[in-house]
Structures are given as structure tokens and as C-alpha cells.
Design a protein around this motif. Sequence first.
Motif, PDB file in Angstrom:
ATOM      1  N   THR A 297       0.840  -1.188   0.000  1.00 26.48           N
ATOM      2  CA  THR A 297       0.000   0.000   0.000  1.00 26.48           C
ATOM      3  C   THR A 297       0.878   1.243   0.000  1.00 26.48           C
ATOM      4  O   THR A 297       1.803   1.354   0.779  1.00 26.48           O
ATOM      5  N   THR A 298       0.558   2.180  -0.895  1.00 22.96           N
ATOM      6  CA  THR A 298       1.374   3.383  -1.008  1.00 22.96           C
ATOM      7  C   THR A 298       0.638   4.580  -0.448  1.00 22.96           C
ATOM      8  O   THR A 298      -0.500   4.493   0.001  1.00 22.96           O
ATOM      9  N   ASN A 299       1.297   5.733  -0.507  1.00 14.45           N
ATOM     10  CA  ASN A 299       0.695   6.960  -0.001  1.00 14.45           C
ATOM     11  C   ASN A 299      -0.593   7.303  -0.742  1.00 14.45           C
ATOM     12  O   ASN A 299      -1.484   7.926  -0.181  1.00 14.45           O
ATOM     13  N   SER A 300      -0.700   6.883  -2.004  1.00 13.87           N
ATOM     14  CA  SER A 300      -1.909   7.175  -2.772  1.00 13.87           C
ATOM     15  C   SER A 300      -3.132   6.551  -2.127  1.00 13.87           C
ATOM     16  O   SER A 300      -4.198   7.165  -2.055  1.00 13.87           O
ATOM     17  N   VAL A 301      -2.977   5.313  -1.631  1.00 16.20           N
ATOM     18  CA  VAL A 301      -4.093   4.628  -0.979  1.00 16.20           C
ATOM     19  C   VAL A 301      -4.417   5.293   0.354  1.00 16.20           C
ATOM     20  O   VAL A 301      -5.583   5.497   0.707  1.00 16.20           O
TER      21      VAL A 301
END
Length: 607
Positions: free
Chosen positions: A372-376
Amino acid sequence: MLLPVAYISFATAALVYPPLQQDVRQFFLEHLQKDLQIIHMATGKSVDDVFLLLHFICHQISQSEAYRRMEPQALDNKQIRETWEEQFAKSFIGPVLQEVECLHEFPAVWRYRSRITLEHFLREFHLKVENIKGKKSKMEVLGLFRQQHPFLQALHRIPNILRLQQFLMAKYRRRLDRVEAKNMTIADAAGDGNNSIDVLETLSDFIAAWECVKEGLHSYGCWTVHDGLIHLPDAYKNMRIDENSPLAVLLPSTQGPGICSYMMLEFLFRKHNEFMESYCNKTKQKYERLPEVSMRKLHSNHLVSYHPDRDLLPLVLANCNYSFELGKGTTIEYDFEGFEYQLKEVILQAKSRVEQKSHVIPIDTMVYRADTTNSVVFKILRDRIDQESLSPAVKLQIVSELKSRLPDVCDSINNLDITTSFLKSLGGEPDKSLQTFMTDVLKMKQTITSQKARQFCRFKHIQSLWLLLSFEKSVILAQHGQDAFDDFDNELKEGLPDGARAELKQFCQNKNLEKLEYLLQQIFDCFLLRVAQPVDPNDQDAIDLKSISLRDILQGDRDAPLYSKEPDETLTDEDIFSFPAVILGKHIPDTWLSVLRELEKRRKEFQ
């Protein structure tokens, strides 16, 4: 209990209710080992003496007429089992222990002496000092140490564990997905000829620390930066770790097998901090004045680090009086006050506290290929709290106050990460003060370095502030010749294709400074929140933006902006249409660096 250890059958597996989820043989073997340890601690006898004692009890039982006359009983409830145990102990164990206590009357056994061990010392302290009714022990530090020793004894292994984990995380960062890490064994990783450390040798420290703490983790919960409060899943409780275990166990994570590693470290760090806080209270010191050290800079001298045999046993021997008297056997007398004094001087002097931010002790975690990245994270946040962009004037003032100091920028980002993890779960009113929440609710002593950010920013600005700080961090790294996109996989950092660099340079020369500055921030935000987002292989409608033209991505951002307001007109549709179409999402880092260099060159020309 020995039957399931020797061989497995349906009948022996059925002895346990509720049914076991783990290997029956391993369960009974660990149960026996635990029982032996309890007898060892309770009697003060050596492990060898405990085995001899058990053999002698078994021999006495086999020779007893009472045993031959015993009828089988159905021990199907707790009360019946307790009654049976009392009768059994009275008939078979009690008489044997009485005989053992009288052995000193026989000259033949005078040659055998009781061993002096740390366990015997602590047991005697508990029985002779702490366990006296109506009398409070003056040796509070030693009492505290005795209580926490089962966990503190693992702290000296942490530096080696951290060294192993840092090596493995650097080697496999974004090169493995979670399934591959589960399928690869520790032995597989150790067999790689490119290792700079001996994985299996260091593994022994990890296993020993895990055995010390795993029971303490059963009902333990710890706060994390991104996942809130987590607990150890039942599947990993009492897990046995060896070289055939999944590699993922060694790679700290808040989910999957890596949760064992994460929670073990967090548990030990918190035990250290709690011990030092109690120690300071008892010795009239201020815990807050202890130096604080982050996990990345941790060394053994920062912790209550000791080896039970090499460091503490000499202190025990130096503070004991061993005597032997004919007809009475051996007598061991300990100087508990002397030991406590040396414990404080030798082991507990000049220690630090492990860095803690609000409720969270930051632990470095493994970055897998599709994490999971910052976008999520920010998508969840936007669903909870509507986000707005900071104005250009406010952004400029915040950046000027940071003064390009990388440590301040990084600390501010880390504090903002913790805050975001809480807000994406809790939600809140968009106009609430971010600074008030960080200081009053999360109890942070240091928040955001910029005074303007502390005064102005609200919940609705947290995404914009985080992007601004991350942008400033990358600019500082690039200006100092470092990798501004070090956290990202190489497939996201391909160089510009032939001819594209010349087209990009021509594009930049035709734009003014205001447009270039805005483009630089837009490209950066687009990369972090859109392009770097992992693609779900099971989603047939998912689009891999790495292979999409950056021009089209920028146009899509205008059509679906990050913030709930009219799109900024600094870059027009005509500007975006003139951007080189050959540049793709995977070229963004090289593109961003090229635009930054052109922008800095133009700024110098105007000075």
C-alpha cells in the motif's frame, strides 16, 4: 505427554481440547520443556538434577503398591483433575522430595554441591526478601529487575537482530512480493552467496529473543504508524521459528508472518522504556531527561543490555557466601543489597530511551513490491476529510521557514505520517487545527518545524502539506547529488528515451518560471499519488500508468483534480498539449530532475 512426542496418533491428538491448530508432537514437546523449566525454577536445582529427580519419581511410582491398586479415572472436568493432582502429589511426589531434602545426612552425597545461578539468586531474593508478609523490601530496583528480567535478558540480542533485518530489507526491498517472501525459507536466503553477513548465525539471536517474548505477545497490542492498534494473530502465537520458517518472519511488517518480527521489536523496546521509567521513578531521576535514540541509531550501550551468564553471574558470585557444614549440607547466603548497588552501577548506568512519538514506537518495515502506497492512504483520508490545497503564498512561507534543513523536513514528514494514520481512521472536522490535534491528542512534543504551518494548517490541508514537505525533501536530496526517489523501484525510474530530453528542454525554454515551478510540483504530486500506486493484478480494469503518456496523465489530473475546487489555470490545456507525448509515467523521476535543473539554471540567470 511423552506418547505424542514419540509418535502421533488420532488418540493422542484427541487428548487436547479444543483441537490444536499446530503440530501435536511439537505442542507436547514444548509443553514438557516448559514444565521442566518451571520445576527448575521452583526447586532451584540444575537442569540435570531436575531430570534425575523426575527419573527417581517415576522409579518410585513403578515400585509402589498404591500405583498398582489405582483405578483409571475420567478426568473430564477441572475439579476432578485438581483433586487427582493433589492425591497424586501427596502419594508420590511429596515423599520423594522429603527424601531429597534429607540427602545431606549421607556423607556419600557431600561431594555434590548446589549450583549458584542467576535463577537461584532471583528465586532466593523473591522468597527471602519480597515474599515476607507485612514487610516491604527496600531493594525496589532489584525487585523491579527480577520482575522484568524474563524480557530484559533478550535486549542484548537486538543490535544483531536489527543488523540482520536491515541487511535483508535492503537486499529484498521492492524485489519480493508477500507471496514470494512466504514461499522462500530463511535457509534459502542464507544460501545466497552474495550475503555480507552470516544469516543463520544471526538467526540464533532472533530465535532466542522470540522464545523470550512470544508468550507475552498473546494479549499484547501495539500502535503502528499506518495500521492503528494491532494484535498478534492466533496463527502466529507460540510459532516455532527455525531456518525452515518463511523469510517473511524476519522482515518486519504489520501483516502476515512479519508481524512476529514487528511486534517482538516493539514489545522489547516498550519493555525497555517502561523499565527505565520505573527505574527513574525509584531512583528519583527524571525519565524525560534520558537521551532519546531512534531505532536506526540504536546500539547495545543505549539499552539495558546484558548477558545473563557473562555479565550478571559474576555479580552474583561476587555477592554470595557459600559454606558447607557436616550434617547440614551447603548454605548459600546472598548479599542482595551489594548486588543491587553493582547492578545500578554496571548495568543500568547511562542508558537511553527508545524514540517514541505519541503512542507509537517507530519500527522500520519491509517494503514489498505491491505494498500500500501513499496514494491509498490519502484516498482513504480524502473520503473521511475533504482536502484543500494550501495557497502559493502559504507554501512559499512554509518552505522559507524550513531553510532547506533536511533533518527538520524529515522529522516533520514522519510526524505528519503518524497524524495521517490516526486521522484516516478517526476522521474529523476539516477546519480543526492540525497543530492542536498533534500536541493535545497525540501528545507530540515536536510537530511541524515551520511556524506558519503550525499556525495555519487545518485537517483539510494535511495532504497538501505532506506533498509540499515531500517535494522539498526531494529537492534538497537532488541539490546534494543524492537519489531524490530512493524509495521507489527501478521500473518506476527509467531514463528519458532518445530525443525526449531535447524535446523537454525545448518545452521548458518556451515556458516562464511560474509555469515551470507549477509543473514541477504537479509532476511530483502526480507521481506520488497516481503513478507509483501498485496495480492490482486481479483488477482487469486497472490501468498501469507507468506506460501511459505523462501528457495524458496531467490532462487527467485537470479533469479529476485532487482537491474539491476549480482546477488551477497556471498551466492551460494548450501548455499540457505541447508537452512531449513520448515521455511516459515511468520517466517521471528523470523528467522531474531535468525540469528542476532547467528551473535552477533559469533562476540563476535572473539573479
